[in-house]
Design a protein around this motif. Structure first.
Motif, mmCIF file in Angstrom:
data_model
loop_
_atom_site.group_PDB
_atom_site.id
_atom_site.type_symbol
_atom_site.label_atom_id
_atom_site.label_comp_id
_atom_site.label_asym_id
_atom_site.label_seq_id
_atom_site.Cartn_x
_atom_site.Cartn_y
_atom_site.Cartn_z
ATOM 1 N N THR A 125 0.851 -1.195 0.000
ATOM 2 C CA THR A 125 0.000 0.000 0.000
ATOM 3 C C THR A 125 0.881 1.237 0.000
ATOM 4 O O THR A 125 1.809 1.362 0.801
ATOM 5 N N LEU A 126 0.574 2.142 -0.908
ATOM 6 C CA LEU A 126 1.311 3.391 -1.046
ATOM 7 C C LEU A 126 0.393 4.553 -0.686
ATOM 8 O O LEU A 126 -0.753 4.610 -1.135
ATOM 9 N N GLN A 127 0.872 5.465 0.132
ATOM 10 C CA GLN A 127 0.146 6.688 0.457
ATOM 11 C C GLN A 127 0.991 7.890 0.068
ATOM 12 O O GLN A 127 2.194 7.925 0.340
ATOM 13 N N LEU A 128 0.342 8.865 -0.558
ATOM 14 C CA LEU A 128 1.018 10.105 -0.921
ATOM 15 C C LEU A 128 0.480 11.236 -0.060
ATOM 16 O O LEU A 128 -0.734 11.379 0.103
ATOM 17 N N ASN A 129 1.386 12.030 0.464
ATOM 18 C CA ASN A 129 1.003 13.199 1.224
ATOM 19 C C ASN A 129 0.791 14.375 0.275
ATOM 20 O O ASN A 129 0.887 14.230 -0.948
ATOM 21 N N THR A 130 0.523 15.540 0.826
ATOM 22 C CA THR A 130 0.279 16.737 0.040
ATOM 23 C C THR A 130 1.428 17.055 -0.914
ATOM 24 O O THR A 130 2.600 16.857 -0.595
ATOM 25 N N ALA A 131 1.074 17.535 -2.116
ATOM 26 C CA ALA A 131 2.048 18.015 -3.102
ATOM 27 C C ALA A 131 3.197 17.029 -3.305
ATOM 28 O O ALA A 131 4.369 17.383 -3.198
ATOM 29 N N SER A 132 2.858 15.792 -3.616
ATOM 30 C CA SER A 132 3.863 14.731 -3.766
ATOM 31 C C SER A 132 3.750 14.066 -5.133
ATOM 32 O O SER A 132 2.703 14.127 -5.769
ATOM 33 N N ALA A 133 4.830 13.436 -5.552
ATOM 34 C CA ALA A 133 4.852 12.739 -6.840
ATOM 35 C C ALA A 133 5.741 11.511 -6.734
ATOM 36 O O ALA A 133 6.838 11.571 -6.158
ATOM 37 N N GLU A 149 6.225 13.562 -0.020
ATOM 38 C CA GLU A 149 6.306 12.555 1.042
ATOM 39 C C GLU A 149 5.399 11.376 0.726
ATOM 40 O O GLU A 149 4.288 11.551 0.213
ATOM 41 N N MET A 150 5.875 10.187 1.058
ATOM 42 C CA MET A 150 5.114 8.972 0.827
ATOM 43 C C MET A 150 5.235 8.049 2.026
ATOM 44 O O MET A 150 6.218 8.089 2.767
ATOM 45 N N ALA A 151 4.209 7.212 2.207
ATOM 46 C CA ALA A 151 4.254 6.134 3.192
ATOM 47 C C ALA A 151 4.052 4.827 2.445
ATOM 48 O O ALA A 151 3.225 4.743 1.533
ATOM 49 N N LEU A 152 4.802 3.809 2.813
ATOM 50 C CA LEU A 152 4.756 2.533 2.111
ATOM 51 C C LEU A 152 4.653 1.400 3.118
ATOM 52 O O LEU A 152 5.438 1.325 4.067
ATOM 53 N N THR A 153 3.673 0.528 2.899
ATOM 54 C CA THR A 153 3.530 -0.688 3.693
ATOM 55 C C THR A 153 3.790 -1.881 2.783
ATOM 56 O O THR A 153 3.077 -2.069 1.784
ATOM 57 N N VAL A 154 4.811 -2.668 3.105
ATOM 58 C CA VAL A 154 5.179 -3.847 2.313
ATOM 59 C C VAL A 154 4.963 -5.075 3.192
ATOM 60 O O VAL A 154 5.787 -5.379 4.063
ATOM 61 N N ASN A 164 15.324 8.046 -3.994
ATOM 62 C CA ASN A 164 15.110 9.479 -3.779
ATOM 63 C C ASN A 164 16.370 10.203 -4.217
ATOM 64 O O ASN A 164 17.302 9.586 -4.732
ATOM 65 N N ARG A 165 16.417 11.499 -4.011
ATOM 66 C CA ARG A 165 17.539 12.288 -4.533
ATOM 67 C C ARG A 165 18.872 11.933 -3.898
ATOM 68 O O ARG A 165 19.931 12.139 -4.484
ATOM 69 N N TYR A 166 18.849 11.399 -2.679
ATOM 70 C CA TYR A 166 20.096 11.227 -1.938
ATOM 71 C C TYR A 166 20.424 9.775 -1.620
ATOM 72 O O TYR A 166 21.355 9.508 -0.867
ATOM 73 N N GLY A 167 19.656 8.834 -2.163
ATOM 74 C CA GLY A 167 19.955 7.434 -1.903
ATOM 75 C C GLY A 167 18.736 6.572 -2.140
ATOM 76 O O GLY A 167 17.896 6.862 -2.997
ATOM 77 N N GLN A 168 18.630 5.489 -1.380
ATOM 78 C CA GLN A 168 17.516 4.568 -1.564
ATOM 79 C C GLN A 168 17.187 3.849 -0.248
ATOM 80 O O GLN A 168 18.015 3.771 0.664
ATOM 81 N N VAL A 169 15.961 3.354 -0.207
ATOM 82 C CA VAL A 169 15.454 2.631 0.956
ATOM 83 C C VAL A 169 14.941 1.280 0.479
ATOM 84 O O VAL A 169 14.143 1.217 -0.472
ATOM 85 N N ILE A 170 15.375 0.207 1.112
ATOM 86 C CA ILE A 170 14.950 -1.138 0.732
ATOM 87 C C ILE A 170 14.065 -1.678 1.846
ATOM 88 O O ILE A 170 14.516 -1.850 2.990
ATOM 89 N N ALA A 171 12.793 -1.940 1.516
ATOM 90 C CA ALA A 171 11.814 -2.328 2.538
ATOM 91 C C ALA A 171 11.139 -3.642 2.181
ATOM 92 O O ALA A 171 10.700 -3.841 1.043
ATOM 93 N N SER A 172 11.040 -4.539 3.164
ATOM 94 C CA SER A 172 10.231 -5.748 3.053
ATOM 95 C C SER A 172 9.703 -6.071 4.445
ATOM 96 O O SER A 172 10.406 -5.884 5.443
ATOM 97 N N GLN A 180 10.919 13.852 1.144
ATOM 98 C CA GLN A 180 11.964 14.558 0.423
ATOM 99 C C GLN A 180 11.974 16.021 0.861
ATOM 100 O O GLN A 180 11.003 16.749 0.661
ATOM 101 N N LEU A 181 13.071 16.448 1.485
ATOM 102 C CA LEU A 181 13.252 17.835 1.878
ATOM 103 C C LEU A 181 14.108 18.541 0.837
ATOM 104 O O LEU A 181 14.580 17.929 -0.129
ATOM 105 N N ALA A 182 14.317 19.833 1.026
ATOM 106 C CA ALA A 182 15.099 20.588 0.053
ATOM 107 C C ALA A 182 16.546 20.115 -0.001
ATOM 108 O O ALA A 182 17.156 20.062 -1.068
ATOM 109 N N ASP A 183 17.111 19.768 1.174
ATOM 110 C CA ASP A 183 18.529 19.419 1.228
ATOM 111 C C ASP A 183 18.785 18.079 1.896
ATOM 112 O O ASP A 183 19.915 17.788 2.303
ATOM 113 N N ALA A 184 17.755 17.256 2.035
ATOM 114 C CA ALA A 184 17.913 15.951 2.682
ATOM 115 C C ALA A 184 16.678 15.111 2.391
ATOM 116 O O ALA A 184 15.703 15.583 1.813
#
Length: 311
Positions: A125-133, A149-154, A164-172, A180-184
């Motif tokens: 399940t994927l959830q998107l917060n305000t002004a997200s893509a 911003e997103m929330a993910l349930t795996v 994302n711009r600065y790396g990746q997240v591996i979830a299971s 995603q912030l401006a600088d982080a």
């Protein structure tokens, strides 16, 4: 607080729309000058806005001319609507030109104030917060957070990789939020554990109840966090003795338009849970509980000030 180029473009567009509306006063002009002087990106965005205003300079007069053929009782209202449209056209054009193209092309996106829940075919399940893509490629087991911003349930063991711009997240078998912030990029784990990799190939495991910052220089240290910070997933914005300025900056993410407040309000404290479905009601409640005055210049231009007392 740092802002993305999209935030700066939105602010420039709103300033342009206010000035073109004909309702701007001396304080508005002073506020615009202060905004322009506060950062070089603001001045650059405003210069682009000025160029666009010149490009669209003929539009208001043509719309006004068309309105003169209407009967007298309705002419003023028609002219007002025409000038309003004319003011919004260059502002909207500026915004569309400044927003990253990949935001418009994203597979899933939300507008300001919108939240969306999307069940994926693999059971996640994927959830998107305000002004997200977000871009989705389940064949490659990959999601890309483009903006916001997103929330993910795996629930299963087949991992999903969130770029994302600065790396990746591996979830299971985990539940995670990525902002995603401006600088982080802020990664918050609600359940299970996830692996986080920065752009230099370094990795860290983050447990449920912890969050970590991904930055251009690499990974921060995992830290505990308050799960109430992620109440947006249930449509709630929660504050626990939070500075009013910080609370309003967070609320601003969910309101289209411009939200401003008197600097003297910054350090007031806020505690409570607020429904995001009606941000006007949140402002009204804050006004009641903190002795504030809410000034609606328009639906999209709101200012909070200390309530004036009769003396």
């Amino acid at each position: 607080m740092s802002r993305t180029p999209a935030d700066v473009a939105r602010a420039a567009a709103h300033w342009l729309a206010l000035l073109e509306s004909g309702t701007a006063g001396e304080r508005d002009h002073a506020g615009l000058q202060q905004w322009r002087d506060s950062h070089p990106q603001h001045e650059q965005a405003w210069q682009k806005a000025q160029l666009l205003r010149q490009r669209f300079a003929d539009l208001p007069s043509s719309l006004a001319m068309a309105s003169l053929d209407r009967p007298q009782p309705g002419r003023r209202a028609v002219l007002k609507r025409a000038l309003g449209v004319a003011a919004l056209v260059p502002a909207a054009w500026l915004l569309s030109r400044q927003l990253p193209l990949d935001v418009w092309r994203a597979d899933l996106h939300t507008a300001t104030g919108e939240r969306k829940r999307v069940p994926l075919v693999d059971g996640s399940t994927l959830q998107l917060n305000t002004a997200s893509a977000v871009d989705v490629d389940l064949a490659a087991r990959r999601l890309t957070l483009v903006e916001g911003e997103m929330a993910l349930t795996v629930p299963g063991t087949a991992a999903l990789n969130v770029h994302n711009r600065y790396g990746q997240v591996i979830a299971s078998q985990a539940e995670v939020c990525v902002r995603q912030l401006a600088d982080a990029c802020l990664v918050s784990v609600l359940k299970g554990r996830v692996q986080v990799l920065d752009g230099h190939g370094r990795a860290a495991w983050v447990q449920g109840g912890q969050q970590i910052r991904l930055q251009p220089v690499g990974l921060g240290a995992p830290m505990p966090f308050d799960v109430q910070q992620l109440g947006w997933r249930d449509g709630v914005l929660t504050a626990q003795n939070q500075a009013l300025g910080d609370f309003l900056r967070e609320l601003d993410r969910y309101r289209p338009g411009v939200l401003r407040w008197d600097p003297s309000l910054e350090t007031l404290r806020v505690t409570g849970s607020f429904r995001l479905d009606d941000t006007d009601s949140i402002l009204s409640l804050l006004a009641t509980t903190h002795g504030l005055q809410v000034q609606f210049r328009t639906r999209y231009w709101v200012t909070l000030q200390p309530r004036k007392t009769l003396g």
